[in-house]
Motif scaffolding. Structure first.
Motif, PDB file in Angstrom:
ATOM      1  N   LEU A  45       0.829  -1.144   0.025  1.00  0.00           N
ATOM      2  CA  LEU A  45      -0.028  -0.005  -0.086  1.00  0.00           C
ATOM      3  C   LEU A  45       0.880   1.371  -0.109  1.00  0.00           C
ATOM      4  CD1 LEU A  45      -2.358  -0.735   3.093  1.00  0.00           C
ATOM      5  CD2 LEU A  45      -2.899  -1.205   0.544  1.00  0.00           C
ATOM      6  N   TRP A  46       0.331   2.192  -0.739  1.00  0.00           N
ATOM      7  CA  TRP A  46       0.914   3.740  -0.473  1.00  0.00           C
ATOM      8  C   TRP A  46      -0.293   4.281   0.524  1.00  0.00           C
ATOM      9  CZ3 TRP A  46       5.116   6.099  -0.857  1.00  0.00           C
ATOM     10  CH2 TRP A  46       5.155   7.462  -0.605  1.00  0.00           C
ATOM     11  N   VAL A  47       0.083   4.666   1.669  1.00  0.00           N
ATOM     12  CA  VAL A  47      -0.681   5.428   2.515  1.00  0.00           C
ATOM     13  C   VAL A  47      -0.492   6.882   2.787  1.00  0.00           C
ATOM     14  CG1 VAL A  47      -1.518   5.113   5.218  1.00  0.00           C
ATOM     15  CG2 VAL A  47      -0.501   3.038   3.849  1.00  0.00           C
ATOM     16  N   GLN A  48      -1.508   7.285   2.974  1.00  0.00           N
ATOM     17  CA  GLN A  48      -1.541   8.815   2.977  1.00  0.00           C
ATOM     18  C   GLN A  48      -2.544   9.222   4.361  1.00  0.00           C
ATOM     19  OE1 GLN A  48      -2.218   9.737  -1.228  1.00  0.00           O
ATOM     20  NE2 GLN A  48      -0.834  11.017  -1.128  1.00  0.00           N
ATOM     21  N   MET A  49      -1.770  10.067   5.223  1.00  0.00           N
ATOM     22  CA  MET A  49      -2.649  10.581   6.292  1.00  0.00           C
ATOM     23  C   MET A  49      -2.457  11.838   6.607  1.00  0.00           C
ATOM     24  SD  MET A  49      -1.333   7.127   8.896  1.00  0.00           S
ATOM     25  CE  MET A  49      -2.438   7.581  10.266  1.00  0.00           C
ATOM     26  N   GLU A  50      -3.714  12.457   6.964  1.00  0.00           N
ATOM     27  CA  GLU A  50      -3.873  13.855   7.381  1.00  0.00           C
ATOM     28  C   GLU A  50      -3.530  13.952   8.901  1.00  0.00           C
ATOM     29  OE1 GLU A  50      -3.819  16.277   4.975  1.00  0.00           O
ATOM     30  OE2 GLU A  50      -3.963  14.857   3.570  1.00  0.00           O
ATOM     31  N   TYR A  66       7.665  -1.022   6.664  1.00  0.00           N
ATOM     32  CA  TYR A  66       7.297   0.166   6.125  1.00  0.00           C
ATOM     33  C   TYR A  66       8.336   1.118   5.877  1.00  0.00           C
ATOM     34  CZ  TYR A  66       7.283   1.785  10.935  1.00  0.00           C
ATOM     35  OH  TYR A  66       7.625   2.155  12.199  1.00  0.00           O
ATOM     36  N   PHE A  67       8.161   2.098   5.035  1.00  0.00           N
ATOM     37  CA  PHE A  67       9.089   2.991   4.903  1.00  0.00           C
ATOM     38  C   PHE A  67       8.299   4.746   4.768  1.00  0.00           C
ATOM     39  CE2 PHE A  67      12.068   6.072   2.503  1.00  0.00           C
ATOM     40  CZ  PHE A  67      13.263   5.867   3.516  1.00  0.00           C
ATOM     41  N   THR A 103       1.291  12.639   6.329  1.00  0.00           N
ATOM     42  CA  THR A 103       2.468  11.612   6.417  1.00  0.00           C
ATOM     43  C   THR A 103       2.015  10.783   5.494  1.00  0.00           C
ATOM     44  OG1 THR A 103       2.443  11.830   8.890  1.00  0.00           O
ATOM     45  CG2 THR A 103       3.108   9.713   7.860  1.00  0.00           C
ATOM     46  N   GLU A 104       3.158  10.303   4.665  1.00  0.00           N
ATOM     47  CA  GLU A 104       2.958   9.267   3.586  1.00  0.00           C
ATOM     48  C   GLU A 104       4.039   8.102   3.586  1.00  0.00           C
ATOM     49  OE1 GLU A 104       3.450  11.506  -0.065  1.00  0.00           O
ATOM     50  OE2 GLU A 104       1.667  12.595   0.210  1.00  0.00           O
ATOM     51  N   TYR A 105       3.702   6.912   3.655  1.00  0.00           N
ATOM     52  CA  TYR A 105       4.562   5.832   3.573  1.00  0.00           C
ATOM     53  C   TYR A 105       4.252   4.617   2.653  1.00  0.00           C
ATOM     54  CZ  TYR A 105       1.263   4.412   7.345  1.00  0.00           C
ATOM     55  OH  TYR A 105       0.380   4.078   7.993  1.00  0.00           O
ATOM     56  N   LEU A 106       5.113   3.988   2.697  1.00  0.00           N
ATOM     57  CA  LEU A 106       4.821   2.779   1.717  1.00  0.00           C
ATOM     58  C   LEU A 106       4.728   1.539   2.713  1.00  0.00           C
ATOM     59  CD1 LEU A 106       4.934   1.037  -0.944  1.00  0.00           C
ATOM     60  CD2 LEU A 106       7.489   0.690  -0.644  1.00  0.00           C
ATOM     61  N   PHE A 107       3.614   0.797   2.683  1.00  0.00           N
ATOM     62  CA  PHE A 107       3.699  -0.293   3.675  1.00  0.00           C
ATOM     63  C   PHE A 107       3.333  -1.740   2.887  1.00  0.00           C
ATOM     64  CE2 PHE A 107       1.707  -3.365   6.282  1.00  0.00           C
ATOM     65  CZ  PHE A 107       2.250  -3.160   7.844  1.00  0.00           C
ATOM     66  N   MET A 108       4.339  -2.654   3.426  1.00  0.00           N
ATOM     67  CA  MET A 108       4.266  -4.163   2.687  1.00  0.00           C
ATOM     68  C   MET A 108       3.768  -5.164   3.745  1.00  0.00           C
ATOM     69  SD  MET A 108       7.916  -3.268   0.993  1.00  0.00           S
ATOM     70  CE  MET A 108       8.432  -2.114   2.393  1.00  0.00           C
ATOM     71  N   GLY A 109       2.714  -5.406   3.495  1.00  0.00           N
ATOM     72  CA  GLY A 109       2.075  -6.507   4.538  1.00  0.00           C
ATOM     73  C   GLY A 109       2.220  -7.872   3.878  1.00  0.00           C
ATOM     74  N   HIS A 110       2.450  -8.700   4.843  1.00  0.00           N
ATOM     75  CA  HIS A 110       2.957 -10.107   4.624  1.00  0.00           C
ATOM     76  C   HIS A 110       1.716 -10.922   5.547  1.00  0.00           C
ATOM     77  CE1 HIS A 110       6.181  -8.762   2.543  1.00  0.00           C
ATOM     78  NE2 HIS A 110       6.776  -8.086   3.603  1.00  0.00           N
ATOM     79  N   GLY A 111       0.496 -10.965   5.165  1.00  0.00           N
ATOM     80  CA  GLY A 111      -0.408 -11.518   5.670  1.00  0.00           C
ATOM     81  C   GLY A 111      -1.522 -10.597   6.526  1.00  0.00           C
ATOM     82  N   ALA A 112      -2.085 -11.005   7.344  1.00  0.00           N
ATOM     83  CA  ALA A 112      -3.320 -10.289   7.888  1.00  0.00           C
ATOM     84  C   ALA A 112      -3.247  -9.487   8.876  1.00  0.00           C
ATOM     85  CB  ALA A 112      -4.586 -11.335   8.245  1.00  0.00           C
ATOM     86  N   VAL A 113      -3.881  -8.567   9.185  1.00  0.00           N
ATOM     87  CA  VAL A 113      -3.963  -7.599  10.524  1.00  0.00           C
ATOM     88  C   VAL A 113      -5.309  -7.718  10.929  1.00  0.00           C
ATOM     89  CG1 VAL A 113      -3.706  -5.285  11.274  1.00  0.00           C
ATOM     90  CG2 VAL A 113      -2.085  -6.066   9.284  1.00  0.00           C
ATOM     91  N   ALA A 114      -5.377  -7.910  12.142  1.00  0.00           N
ATOM     92  CA  ALA A 114      -6.689  -8.016  12.889  1.00  0.00           C
ATOM     93  C   ALA A 114      -6.941  -6.642  13.687  1.00  0.00           C
ATOM     94  CB  ALA A 114      -6.811  -9.411  13.724  1.00  0.00           C
ATOM     95  N   PHE A 115      -8.020  -6.140  13.325  1.00  0.00           N
ATOM     96  CA  PHE A 115      -8.362  -4.908  14.064  1.00  0.00           C
ATOM     97  C   PHE A 115      -9.220  -5.265  15.070  1.00  0.00           C
ATOM     98  CE2 PHE A 115      -6.563  -2.841  10.341  1.00  0.00           C
ATOM     99  CZ  PHE A 115      -6.094  -1.689  10.897  1.00  0.00           C
TER     100      PHE A 115
END
Length: 152
Positions: A45-50, A66-67, A103-115
């Motif tokens: 994902l490319w993530v952008q947060m305000e 992430y980076f 804020t902006e970052y590249l996130f690489m997920g390797h499997g699931a995330v439980a919220f």
């Protein structure tokens, strides 16, 4: 000019971020799904947060990396300003992630995330299938703390 991007494409992939549709994933947070794999469950994902955007409590069922390229990601294990690489192992639990500046970052997920909710029960699972459906417009989502508090 943007071209149609298929984030589930197999084989070699080169994608320009401008060719990925931004999708809101909560108050103040948008993502661009660069890639997902039906074979491995990986996703990028490319993530952008305000400023003020948050991620609700979550638990990494697969590791993530992430980076940060702009701003600062702040969460319970520390601060990740621009130029920071971070690794989150399987089993990592975070009570919140947030930012106070764009804020902006590249996130690489390797499997699931439980919220999770306030009693540590699972609200929903974010994985490659979920992200695929969000990017296709089949699911709307809010992974912020505000959504968790509203559901309580």
């Amino acid at each position: 000019m943007t071209i149609a991007h298929d984030p589930g494409k197999t084989g070699d992939l080169i994608v320009n971020i401008k060719d990925c549709q931004a999708v809101t994933l909560g108050a103040g947070t948008s993502i661009r799904l660069l890639r997902y794999s039906e074979e491995t469950g990986d996703w990028v994902l490319w993530v952008q947060m305000e400023p003020g955007a948050t991620f609700a409590p979550h638990w990494h069922l697969g590791h993530g990396q992430y980076f940060v390229t702009k701003g600062e990601l702040i969460y319970d294990v520390g601060s990740a300003p621009a130029g920071t690489y971070g690794y989150e192992p399987i089993g990592s639990r975070h009570s919140e992630a947030r930012c106070e500046e764009p804020t902006e970052y590249l996130f690489m997920g390797h499997g699931a995330v439980a919220f999770t909710d306030e009693s540590d029960g699972i609200r929903f699972i974010l994985n490659h299938e979920y992200l695929r459906d969000v990017a296709r417009g089949n699911v709307t989502s809010d992974i912020s703390n505000d959504a968790m508090e509203a559901a309580a």
